[in-house]
Design an enzyme around this catalytic site. Structure first.
Site, PDB file in Angstrom:
ATOM      1  N   GLU A 379      -6.189  -0.572   1.714  1.00 39.56           N
ATOM      2  CA  GLU A 379      -4.894   0.059   1.972  1.00 39.56           C
ATOM      3  C   GLU A 379      -4.768   1.285   1.096  1.00 39.56           C
ATOM      4  OE1 GLU A 379      -0.107  -0.976   2.001  1.00 39.56           O
ATOM      5  OE2 GLU A 379      -1.584  -2.489   1.415  1.00 39.56           O
ATOM      6  N   GLY A 383      -1.688   4.315   4.949  1.00 36.40           N
ATOM      7  CA  GLY A 383      -1.916   3.280   5.940  1.00 36.40           C
ATOM      8  C   GLY A 383      -2.981   2.296   5.506  1.00 36.40           C
ATOM      9  N   VAL A 385      -6.400  -0.289   6.563  1.00 32.18           N
ATOM     10  CA  VAL A 385      -7.597  -0.381   7.390  1.00 32.18           C
ATOM     11  C   VAL A 385      -7.845  -1.852   7.675  1.00 32.18           C
ATOM     12  CG1 VAL A 385     -10.044   0.125   7.559  1.00 32.18           C
ATOM     13  CG2 VAL A 385      -8.536   1.702   6.358  1.00 32.18           C
ATOM     14  N   LYS A 399      -7.887   1.909  11.466  1.00 31.58           N
ATOM     15  CA  LYS A 399      -6.982   2.477  10.470  1.00 31.58           C
ATOM     16  C   LYS A 399      -5.647   2.758  11.125  1.00 31.58           C
ATOM     17  CE  LYS A 399      -5.676   6.422   7.905  1.00 31.58           C
ATOM     18  NZ  LYS A 399      -5.819   7.869   7.746  1.00 31.58           N
ATOM     19  N   ASP A 495     -14.157  15.608  -0.849  1.00 32.50           N
ATOM     20  CA  ASP A 495     -13.943  14.373  -1.623  1.00 32.50           C
ATOM     21  C   ASP A 495     -15.218  13.532  -1.635  1.00 32.50           C
ATOM     22  OD1 ASP A 495     -12.588  12.597  -3.219  1.00 32.50           O
ATOM     23  OD2 ASP A 495     -11.664  11.535  -1.537  1.00 32.50           O
TER      24      ASP A 495
END
EC number: 2.7.11.1
Length: 720
Positions: A379, A383, A385, A399, A495
């Site tokens: 989480e 949201g 998953v 998701k 990222d």
């Protein structure tokens, strides 16, 4: 006057004289001009002339009525009587030549003049003569005198007083229309008397052919044209002037039309250029903003803590015990932009792969068992998953974006547009999507072997073998290189970290978390409104200014390589002061290992010498090049792949720069930049989501990275 009366009476007996008058006419014509100017002389000649004209005229008496009928309309201009005489002069000559050229027409031409003479003879009073002259445009007095003067000028002058003037003038008009049409009324008495003999004899042959045409010549006298020469000049000049005006008008109109067309063309071209420039400009990024910033950069929820990605690959403290698999699935997405999917229903399966690509919310609720909490893989701030199984038995990761989250909607649009274009064996695949009212869900391929972060740093897990580490490094490098080099426009991940590298059962890497990926249009850099990423992986320039390039991903990947070599975390609070940051601790050791070949201080001690030295050395050299402080001096991901995936010489991965000789790196300044970034992004000491190391290494199970302070403490200490 008595002589005048006698002349008509004597005219009948003079038929034999017809032959004589023609020769006499030229001789007399020469003397005519003076006689024309003086009216008294004509009466004297009239006695001789009537007989000459009369003999020819008596036969065609029948023709008389039509001619006088034509004459009345011509009476509009009686003033020029003297003018009528020149046409009369033209008539005398016609008889002889006409008889030569065409017997019938000349007789006709000769006969018409005779009837008027007969009419004059039949009507001795000059009143009829006066009537006949007005049509021919002579004065009434000239009527009687004409019988006299024409003989001087030409015997048939009296017969031609008016009717003769009209026929000869009319024939002259057709033969030489331009000169005679205006001059038909015979305004040329002065000129004609000067040279009547030669021109007129030549004209009569032409007259017979056009003899019938009387009205045109008569119409001209009605207009009251001046002398015939002037009339001729006016006729030609009038026609030429009219034509000239027409040509000028046409030229002006053509020029105006061309100018109008040119103006219209220029205006349309200018409008098109403005539209084109507007269309292009609206897609150009703001100097301090990116085209897709709304789709990729999102504000963080202070209550939820910091998330490494919009999909929350990092989890808050309450979910830190969840498996790190949820982290990787939290941000991978794909499909089409929201507005495109609504309009077209479902995207092309060719893009998303074969099989079903669009799912209803009810279908997804069914496959996840009503989104049961036991099926949560992870989480994030935007949201959860869930793990689910499709009807065909395929396991997927679903998701679900939080309802009512505008940021989630933008995130969804960005992710589906990016991932729909990306297909690579080392990148997480998109299975489908769902749009239902406020619900936005993405369905991904489920990767069963969790993440690299889990296998490297999980407690109680076997040590990750060196061969597997090399395989993971090469696979993830290929996935990033695909994003940078083979996607147009290129995609910057933004990222890169061990938690976003998923592993399958064969330990093949699949890069996940494209929620922060941004399309790099034509420019080489983007400036983000907010800096997103994970502490310990951020490039110095990205953390301080938000300046983003593909070399920022290279720096982050260099940190992942250091993790694989050393087995250490990017930021380790348990390490001595000044050595908490993996990059800062490794820099001097990298230089020493490259110079001396001593790998003992860098290599993961848990491997117990179970590694290939040249592979370790190659990975160390590559990592050192990737974590350079100067972004432009870092290699591209393609170079990184070649360096890692070759058995022989990897080439010059250092770009000609020796380790430690690039721009001087000030770790203290870097720490200051990180602190500024933390304050800018989170406005204080809000805890950073520590799901960064979820699973066995959660904040609850380990003192490492228990919160924001655990990551920033080394920097705080470093400042002092």
């Amino acid at each position: 006057m008595s002589d005048l009366g006698e002349s008509p009476s004597s005219s009948p007996p003079a038929p034999p004289a017809d032959t004589a008058p023609p020769p006499e006419t030229p001789s007399e014509n020469s003397a005519l001009p003076p006689v024309d100017s003086s009216p008294p002389s004509p009466p004297a000649d009239s006695s001789s002339t009537p007989p000459l004209s009369e003999p020819s005229t008596p036969p065609p008496d029948s023709q008389l009525p039509p001619l006088p009928s034509i004459l009345p309309p011509l009476t509009d201009s009686p003033p020029p009587p003297s003018d009528s005489s020149p046409p009369v002069d033209s008539t005398p000559s016609p008889p002889p030549p006409t008889s030569n050229e065409s017997p019938s027409p000349p007789e006709d031409s000769e006969t018409p003049p005779a009837p008027p003479n007969e009419s004059n003879d039949n009507n001795p009073p000059p009143s009829q003569d006066l009537q006949s002259p007005p049509p021919s445009s002579p004065s009434p007095n000239v009527g009687p005198t004409n019988p006299e003067s024409p003989p001087l000028q030409s015997p048939p002058a009296p017969p031609a007083s008016d009717p003769t003037n009209s026929p000869p003038a009319s024939p002259l008009d057709p033969t030489n229309p331009p000169p005679i049409q205006p001059s038909g009324p015979a305004t040329s008495p002065p000129a004609n008397p000067n040279a009547p003999p030669s021109p007129f004899p030549t004209v009569p042959p032409k007259t017979p052919s056009s003899g019938p045409v009387v009205s045109p010549s008569l119409t001209s006298p009605s207009k009251g044209t001046p002398t015939p020469n002037q009339g001729n000049g006016d006729g030609g000049g009038g026609g030429g002037g009219y034509q000239g005006k027409t040509m000028v008008g046409m030229a002006v109109a053509g020029f105006a039309i061309m100018a109008l067309i040119g103006v219209v063309f220029l205006v349309r071209r200018k409008k098109k250029r403005n539209i084109d420039s507007y269309n292009h400009s609206q897609y150009l990024p703001h100097p301090n903003f990116s085209v897709k910033s709304d789709g990729f950069l999102y504000g963080q929820d202070p209550g939820k803590g910091y998330s490494s990605g919009p999909n929350g690959s990092m989890y808050n403290n309450s979910q830190q015990q969840q498996s790190s698999m949820g982290n990787s699935y939290g941000t991978a997405g794909g499909g089409y932009p929201h507005h495109q999917m609504q309009s077209s229903g479902t995207p092309d399966s060719a893009i998303l792969g074969s099989g079903q690509t669009h799912f209803s919310y009810e279908e997804l609720a069914e496959i996840t068992q009503g989104f049961a909490r036991k099926n949560i893989l992870g989480e994030g701030g935007f949201g959860c998953v869930y793990k689910g199984t499709l009807q065909d038995g395929k396991v997927v990761a679903v998701k679900q974006l939080k309802a009512g989250s505008g940021q989630g909607d933008r995130e969804f649009k960005a992710e589906v547009e990016i991932i729909s274009r990306v297909h690579h064996r080392h990148l997480v695949s998109l299975v489908g999507y769902c749009i239902s009212d406020q619900h936005r869900l993405l369905i991904y391929e489920y990767v069963s072997n969790q993440t690299l972060e889990h296998h490297l740093h999980g407690k109680g897990l076997p040590v990750l073998e060196w061969s597997k580490r090399v395989r993971i490094a090469i696979g993830s490098a290929k996935g990033l290189a695909y994003l940078h080099e083979d996607c147009h426009p290129k995609i910057i991940h933004r990222d890169i970290k061990s938690a976003n590298i998923l592993l399958d059962d064969e330990y093949e890497a699949q890069v996940a978390d494209f929620g922060l990926a941004r399309l790099n249009d034509t420019t080489q850099t983007h400036v983000s409104t907010r800096v997103m990423g994970t502490f310990g992986y951020l490039a110095p320039e990205y953390a301080s200014s938000g300046k983003l390039t593909d070399r920022s991903d290279v720096f982050s990947f260099g940190v992942v390589l250091l993790e694989l070599v050393t087995g250490r975390k990017p930021v380790d609070q348990t390490q001595p002061l000044g050595e908490e940051s993996l990059v800062e601790w490794a820099r001097p050791l990298l230089l020493k290992a490259i110079e001396t070949g001593d790998l003992s201080e860098l290599i993961d001690t848990r491997l117990e010498k179970r590694y290939v030295e040249h592979e370790v050395f190659r990975m160390i050299e590559t990592a050192a090049a990737c974590v350079r402080h100067s972004g432009p001096k870092r290699p591209r991901m393609v170079q990184v792949v070649r360096a890692l995936d070759c058995d022989g010489d990897s080439g010059d991965i250092s770009n000609g720069i020796k380790i430690g000789q690039s721009t001087t790196y000030d770790s203290g300044q870097y720490n200051e930049d990180i602190m500024k970034f933390r304050k800018m992004a989170f406005g204080g000491d809000n805890s950073v989501e520590s799901g960064l190391y979820s699973g066995n290494y959660s904040a609850k199970s380990s003192s490492d990275f228990s919160g924001n302070e655990s990551e920033t403490r080394p920097f705080n200490n470093r400042r002092f």
